[in-house]
Structures are given as structure tokens and as C-alpha cells.
Design a protein around this motif. Structure first.
Motif, PDB file in Angstrom:
ATOM      1  N   ARG A 129      -5.126   8.296   2.731  1.00  0.00           N
ATOM      2  CA  ARG A 129      -4.245   7.876   1.645  1.00  0.00           C
ATOM      3  C   ARG A 129      -4.014   6.364   1.663  1.00  0.00           C
ATOM      4  NH1 ARG A 129      -1.030  12.066  -0.610  1.00  0.00           N
ATOM      5  NH2 ARG A 129       0.783  10.687  -0.808  1.00  0.00           N
ATOM      6  N   GLN A 130      -3.916   5.790   2.851  1.00  0.00           N
ATOM      7  CA  GLN A 130      -3.747   4.343   2.940  1.00  0.00           C
ATOM      8  C   GLN A 130      -5.005   3.604   2.503  1.00  0.00           C
ATOM      9  OE1 GLN A 130      -2.380   3.319   6.844  1.00  0.00           O
ATOM     10  NE2 GLN A 130      -0.365   4.286   6.585  1.00  0.00           N
ATOM     11  N   ALA A 131      -6.157   4.188   2.781  1.00  0.00           N
ATOM     12  CA  ALA A 131      -7.416   3.578   2.328  1.00  0.00           C
ATOM     13  C   ALA A 131      -7.474   3.576   0.796  1.00  0.00           C
ATOM     14  CB  ALA A 131      -8.603   4.339   2.909  1.00  0.00           C
ATOM     15  N   ILE A 132      -7.029   4.685   0.196  1.00  0.00           N
ATOM     16  CA  ILE A 132      -6.980   4.752  -1.272  1.00  0.00           C
ATOM     17  C   ILE A 132      -5.973   3.735  -1.809  1.00  0.00           C
ATOM     18  CG2 ILE A 132      -6.362   6.218  -3.223  1.00  0.00           C
ATOM     19  CD1 ILE A 132      -7.444   8.599  -1.661  1.00  0.00           C
ATOM     20  N   ALA A 133      -4.851   3.605  -1.104  1.00  0.00           N
ATOM     21  CA  ALA A 133      -3.827   2.634  -1.520  1.00  0.00           C
ATOM     22  C   ALA A 133      -4.385   1.222  -1.510  1.00  0.00           C
ATOM     23  CB  ALA A 133      -2.614   2.729  -0.608  1.00  0.00           C
ATOM     24  N   ARG A 134      -5.187   0.903  -0.511  1.00  0.00           N
ATOM     25  CA  ARG A 134      -5.779  -0.443  -0.440  1.00  0.00           C
ATOM     26  C   ARG A 134      -6.745  -0.672  -1.603  1.00  0.00           C
ATOM     27  NH1 ARG A 134      -5.597   0.708   5.171  1.00  0.00           N
ATOM     28  NH2 ARG A 134      -7.744   1.501   5.161  1.00  0.00           N
ATOM     29  N   GLU A 135      -7.489   0.365  -1.974  1.00  0.00           N
ATOM     30  CA  GLU A 135      -8.401   0.194  -3.121  1.00  0.00           C
ATOM     31  C   GLU A 135      -7.606   0.046  -4.413  1.00  0.00           C
ATOM     32  OE1 GLU A 135     -12.309   2.211  -5.270  1.00  0.00           O
ATOM     33  OE2 GLU A 135     -11.606   2.988  -3.344  1.00  0.00           O
ATOM     34  N   ILE A 136      -6.528   0.817  -4.553  1.00  0.00           N
ATOM     35  CA  ILE A 136      -5.661   0.676  -5.731  1.00  0.00           C
ATOM     36  C   ILE A 136      -5.130  -0.759  -5.822  1.00  0.00           C
ATOM     37  CG2 ILE A 136      -3.441   1.335  -6.740  1.00  0.00           C
ATOM     38  CD1 ILE A 136      -5.513   3.417  -7.250  1.00  0.00           C
ATOM     39  N   GLU A 137      -4.771  -1.321  -4.673  1.00  0.00           N
ATOM     40  CA  GLU A 137      -4.279  -2.705  -4.640  1.00  0.00           C
ATOM     41  C   GLU A 137      -5.333  -3.672  -5.156  1.00  0.00           C
ATOM     42  OE1 GLU A 137      -2.377  -5.947  -1.465  1.00  0.00           O
ATOM     43  OE2 GLU A 137      -3.477  -4.180  -0.742  1.00  0.00           O
ATOM     44  N   GLN A 138      -6.575  -3.466  -4.739  1.00  0.00           N
ATOM     45  CA  GLN A 138      -7.649  -4.349  -5.181  1.00  0.00           C
ATOM     46  C   GLN A 138      -7.921  -4.175  -6.683  1.00  0.00           C
ATOM     47  OE1 GLN A 138      -8.908  -6.808  -3.312  1.00  0.00           O
ATOM     48  NE2 GLN A 138      -7.372  -6.065  -1.834  1.00  0.00           N
ATOM     49  N   LEU A 139      -7.825  -2.952  -7.158  1.00  0.00           N
ATOM     50  CA  LEU A 139      -7.989  -2.710  -8.601  1.00  0.00           C
ATOM     51  C   LEU A 139      -6.888  -3.407  -9.391  1.00  0.00           C
ATOM     52  CD1 LEU A 139      -8.929   1.100  -8.646  1.00  0.00           C
ATOM     53  CD2 LEU A 139     -10.470  -0.860  -8.885  1.00  0.00           C
ATOM     54  N   LYS A 140      -5.687  -3.365  -8.855  1.00  0.00           N
ATOM     55  CA  LYS A 140      -4.549  -4.031  -9.504  1.00  0.00           C
ATOM     56  C   LYS A 140      -4.783  -5.541  -9.572  1.00  0.00           C
ATOM     57  CE  LYS A 140      -1.075  -4.764  -6.978  1.00  0.00           C
ATOM     58  NZ  LYS A 140       0.062  -4.561  -6.061  1.00  0.00           N
ATOM     59  N   LYS A 141      -5.232  -6.133  -8.476  1.00  0.00           N
ATOM     60  CA  LYS A 141      -5.504  -7.572  -8.456  1.00  0.00           C
ATOM     61  C   LYS A 141      -6.643  -7.924  -9.414  1.00  0.00           C
ATOM     62  CE  LYS A 141      -3.877  -8.507  -3.736  1.00  0.00           C
ATOM     63  NZ  LYS A 141      -2.846  -9.483  -4.169  1.00  0.00           N
ATOM     64  N   ASP A 142      -7.622  -7.029  -9.489  1.00  0.00           N
ATOM     65  CA  ASP A 142      -8.732  -7.266 -10.412  1.00  0.00           C
ATOM     66  C   ASP A 142      -8.238  -7.294 -11.855  1.00  0.00           C
ATOM     67  OD1 ASP A 142     -11.750  -7.363 -10.861  1.00  0.00           O
ATOM     68  OD2 ASP A 142     -11.204  -5.622 -12.073  1.00  0.00           O
ATOM     69  N   LEU A 143      -7.320  -6.392 -12.182  1.00  0.00           N
ATOM     70  CA  LEU A 143      -6.777  -6.357 -13.543  1.00  0.00           C
ATOM     71  C   LEU A 143      -5.951  -7.603 -13.849  1.00  0.00           C
ATOM     72  CD1 LEU A 143      -5.727  -2.636 -14.131  1.00  0.00           C
ATOM     73  CD2 LEU A 143      -7.704  -3.871 -15.018  1.00  0.00           C
ATOM     74  N   VAL A 144      -5.308  -8.168 -12.836  1.00  0.00           N
ATOM     75  CA  VAL A 144      -4.584  -9.426 -13.040  1.00  0.00           C
ATOM     76  C   VAL A 144      -5.559 -10.518 -13.469  1.00  0.00           C
ATOM     77  CG1 VAL A 144      -3.262 -11.272 -11.914  1.00  0.00           C
ATOM     78  CG2 VAL A 144      -2.704  -8.866 -11.444  1.00  0.00           C
ATOM     79  N   GLN A 145      -6.702 -10.577 -12.808  1.00  0.00           N
ATOM     80  CA  GLN A 145      -7.713 -11.581 -13.166  1.00  0.00           C
ATOM     81  C   GLN A 145      -8.248 -11.341 -14.576  1.00  0.00           C
ATOM     82  OE1 GLN A 145     -10.615 -11.317 -10.006  1.00  0.00           O
ATOM     83  NE2 GLN A 145      -9.486 -12.750  -8.700  1.00  0.00           N
ATOM     84  N   VAL A 146      -8.471 -10.063 -14.914  1.00  0.00           N
ATOM     85  CA  VAL A 146      -8.966  -9.750 -16.257  1.00  0.00           C
ATOM     86  C   VAL A 146      -7.931 -10.144 -17.307  1.00  0.00           C
ATOM     87  CG1 VAL A 146      -9.713  -7.905 -17.811  1.00  0.00           C
ATOM     88  CG2 VAL A 146     -10.422  -7.873 -15.415  1.00  0.00           C
ATOM     89  N   ALA A 147      -6.664  -9.842 -17.041  1.00  0.00           N
ATOM     90  CA  ALA A 147      -5.599 -10.190 -17.989  1.00  0.00           C
ATOM     91  C   ALA A 147      -5.502 -11.699 -18.192  1.00  0.00           C
ATOM     92  CB  ALA A 147      -4.266  -9.644 -17.494  1.00  0.00           C
ATOM     93  N   ASN A 148      -5.896 -12.465 -17.196  1.00  0.00           N
ATOM     94  CA  ASN A 148      -5.838 -13.929 -17.279  1.00  0.00           C
ATOM     95  C   ASN A 148      -7.190 -14.534 -17.640  1.00  0.00           C
ATOM     96  OD1 ASN A 148      -3.110 -13.988 -16.619  1.00  0.00           O
ATOM     97  ND2 ASN A 148      -3.493 -14.156 -14.418  1.00  0.00           N
ATOM     98  N   THR A 149      -8.023 -13.773 -18.328  1.00  0.00           N
ATOM     99  CA  THR A 149      -9.330 -14.262 -18.760  1.00  0.00           C
ATOM    100  C   THR A 149      -9.174 -15.492 -19.653  1.00  0.00           C
ATOM    101  OG1 THR A 149     -10.320 -12.054 -18.661  1.00  0.00           O
ATOM    102  CG2 THR A 149     -11.423 -13.692 -20.042  1.00  0.00           C
ATOM    103  N   LYS A 150      -9.995 -16.507 -19.383  1.00  0.00           N
ATOM    104  CA  LYS A 150      -9.985 -17.732 -20.187  1.00  0.00           C
ATOM    105  C   LYS A 150     -11.340 -17.907 -20.854  1.00  0.00           C
ATOM    106  CE  LYS A 150      -7.859 -21.400 -18.554  1.00  0.00           C
ATOM    107  NZ  LYS A 150      -7.484 -22.533 -17.675  1.00  0.00           N
ATOM    108  N   VAL A 151     -11.314 -18.360 -22.092  1.00  0.00           N
ATOM    109  CA  VAL A 151     -12.525 -18.692 -22.839  1.00  0.00           C
ATOM    110  C   VAL A 151     -12.353 -20.103 -23.378  1.00  0.00           C
ATOM    111  CG1 VAL A 151     -13.946 -18.163 -24.853  1.00  0.00           C
ATOM    112  CG2 VAL A 151     -13.029 -16.302 -23.460  1.00  0.00           C
ATOM    113  N   ALA A 152     -13.256 -20.969 -22.972  1.00  0.00           N
ATOM    114  CA  ALA A 152     -13.166 -22.379 -23.375  1.00  0.00           C
ATOM    115  C   ALA A 152     -11.805 -22.971 -23.028  1.00  0.00           C
ATOM    116  CB  ALA A 152     -13.453 -22.534 -24.867  1.00  0.00           C
ATOM    117  N   GLY A 153     -11.281 -22.582 -21.860  1.00  0.00           N
ATOM    118  CA  GLY A 153     -10.016 -23.128 -21.394  1.00  0.00           C
ATOM    119  C   GLY A 153      -8.786 -22.504 -22.025  1.00  0.00           C
TER     120      GLY A 153
END
Length: 293
Positions: A107-131
Motif C-alpha cells: 500500500r505504501q508503494a502504491i501511495a508513492r506512485e500516487i504521489e508521483q502521479l500527483k506531482k506529474d499533474l502539477v507539471q501538466v497544469a503548469n504547461t507553458k506555450v511560448a512562455g
């Protein structure tokens, strides 16, 4: 009226000069392929040309706007597609975590992957195009999501409009709150906390799975709405292409010389010019100087 030798000479030279001017005009039209090279030669053609070129310039600007719109929408679609995959993966992990046979380490291993998915979505939400941030409405200079536990969302949901045709503006962004909202990141954080045994929300994995499904449906709905606007953008692009062809044809009809006609007139003018030179040579009588040679 008495016609003098000087009058004959001046008239002959003046007519020959005019003939040279016509020859020069035809030769220039052949060399440039244009009817005129100065507005004074034909003000009507010049004025029409200015009007047609203004229309063409306007169309070309709209086409550049379309290019920017496509860039935003294509990047938005790519980001939403990625988000869909991430949420589907998170769903798979939650379903897996509901298996009562999993141990604490699993369960903790799954939790760590969920954490990484969450961080990935933060990056996607902050997508920049031409600045520019494409998921923060009109606040294109400000990141919509700040990474944290859970991430903090500060979305601007105003429509980012761009003029794609005269008097026609089209929304080119997605509504951020329909995709990257605080509820989404709270759900992922709650899933992580439940799996780590640190949850205080009182929600179960069943509750959180239902919340996750709702977020996934919201993303799919936003993708569908974006696709509809892309279809409309393609129709506008087709129309602009047609208008561009028409504008170019009008410019050509107005300014381009009829080469076959110009060649014919040039040949005719050359014959007239040679005849004028021949007649002029006969009319202008010898002067006293000629008799003194």
C-alpha cells in the motif's frame, strides 16, 4: 499660319520623344509584369491595389492568429490526453489497493506512485506555450498550481479569446477549474494519505474512487468541448484560405499586365516609332550648314 522649319523639327522631336515614352512603358510592363509602377500612371488601379492588399494583409494576420490558436489547442489536447492517462492509472492503483490481501508495504508503494502521479499533474497544469501558461485563463503569466501537500490551486477561469476572422473571436483555452481544480489534487492527496494510514478526512477508498471517476469524467467532457472548438477552427481556416485566394486573384487582375497584349502593343509601337523616325528624317530639310560642307 506659316509653318517654319524649326516648328517641324520641334514637332518631330516631341512626337519621337512621346513614342520613346510609350516604348519605355511597354518594356517596363514586360520586365515587371505589372500594369503600373507609379500611382500617377493610373490612380484607380493604385487605389484598388491598396484596398485589396489591405484585405490580404488582414487575412494573413488572421491566419497567424489561427496558427497560435492551433498551438494552444493542440498543446491543451495533448495535456488533457496525458491527464486522462494519469487519472486512469491512479484509478487502477486505487482498485488494486482495495484488494484486502495487500500488505502495508504494498500500500505504501502504491501511495508513492500516487504521489508521483500527483506531482506529474502539477507539471501538466503548469504547461507553458511560448512562455504563457495555457491553463490559467487570462492570467497567462502566472502558474495556476503551486506544488505542496496537497498542491494549491489558484485558477483564473476567464476565457482567453483570439480573433480568428473579422468580428469573430474564439475561445482557445480550456476552463481550468473543470480539469485542474483543488478537488482533484485533494482527492489524490486523500488517496495517498489513506494508503499511508495518515488520513483524517474520513473518506474510504470507495469514496475516493468515486471522486476520481467524477474528475475523470470532467476531463473527458472538457476534451470533447475542446474538440468541438477545434472543428470550428478548421472551418474558419478553410474559409480564410478561400478568402486569401480570392484576394490574391483580385490583386492579380487589378495589377498584373496582360503579357500577350503588351507584346502586341510593343510590336505595334515599334513599327510606329520606326515610321515616325523615317518620316521625320525626310521632313527635316538640310540646313545652311549642310550646304557649306
Amino acid at each position: 499660319m506659316r509653318v517654319t522649319q524649326m516648328m517641324l523639327a520641334n514637332n518631330t522631336l516631341r512626337n519621337v520623344s512621346k513614342s520613346y515614352d510609350k516604348l519605355g512603358t511597354y518594356q517596363q510592363q514586360l520586365a515587371t509584369g505589372k500594369k503600373i509602377h507609379r500611382p500617377s500612371e493610373d490612380p484607380v488601379v493604385a487605389m484598388k491595389g491598396m484596398h485589396y492588399r489591405t484585405s490580404l494583409t488582414e487575412i494573413e494576420q488572421f491566419q497567424r492568429n489561427l496558427s497560435e490558436a492551433y498551438t494552444w489547442m493542440e498543446n491543451s489536447e495533448s495535456a488533457l490526453n496525458h491527464t486522462t492517462n494519469v487519472l486512469q492509472r491512479a484509478r487502477e492503483l486505487v482498485v488494486q489497493a482495495k484488494n484486502g490481501t495487500l500488505g502495508s508495504e504494498d500500500r505504501q508503494a502504491i501511495a508513492r506512485e500516487i504521489e508521483q502521479l500527483k506531482k506529474d499533474l502539477v507539471q501538466v497544469a503548469n504547461t507553458k506555450v511560448a512562455g504563457k501558461y495555457i491553463f490559467n485563463g487570462t492570467k497567462i503569466e502566472q502558474a495556476p498550481v503551486t506544488d505542496g501537500t496537497p498542491p494549491t490551486v489558484d485558477n483564473n477561469n476567464d476565457d482567453f479569446m483570439i480573433e480568428v476572422a473579422k468580428g469573430v473571436k474564439l475561445k482557445i483555452n480550456v476552463t481550468p477549474d473543470n480539469v485542474f481544480n483543488q478537488g482533484l489534487f485533494n482527492t489524490l492527496q486523500d488517496i495517498e494519505n489513506v494508503l499511508n494510514g495518515t488520513s483524517t478526512s474520513g473518506k474510504t477508498l470507495d469514496n475516493l474512487l468515486s471522486d476520481l471517476d467524477n474528475h475523470l469524467n470532467d476531463v473527458l467532457a472538457e476534451r470533447a468541448e475542446l474538440g468541438a472548438r477545434v472543428n470550428r477552427l478548421e472551418l474558419v481556416e478553410q474559409r480564410l484560405s478561400e478568402q486569401q485566394l480570392i484576394a490574391k486573384r483580385m490583386i492579380s487582375d487589378n495589377e498584373d499586365a496582360d503579357i500577350e497584349k503588351i507584346i502586341t502593343e510593343l510590336k505595334s509601337q515599334e513599327s510606329v516609332h520606326r515610321a515616325a523616325l523615317s518620316v521625320g528624317a525626310r521632313i527635316i530639310q538640310p540646313t545652311l550648314v549642310d550646304f557649306l560642307r
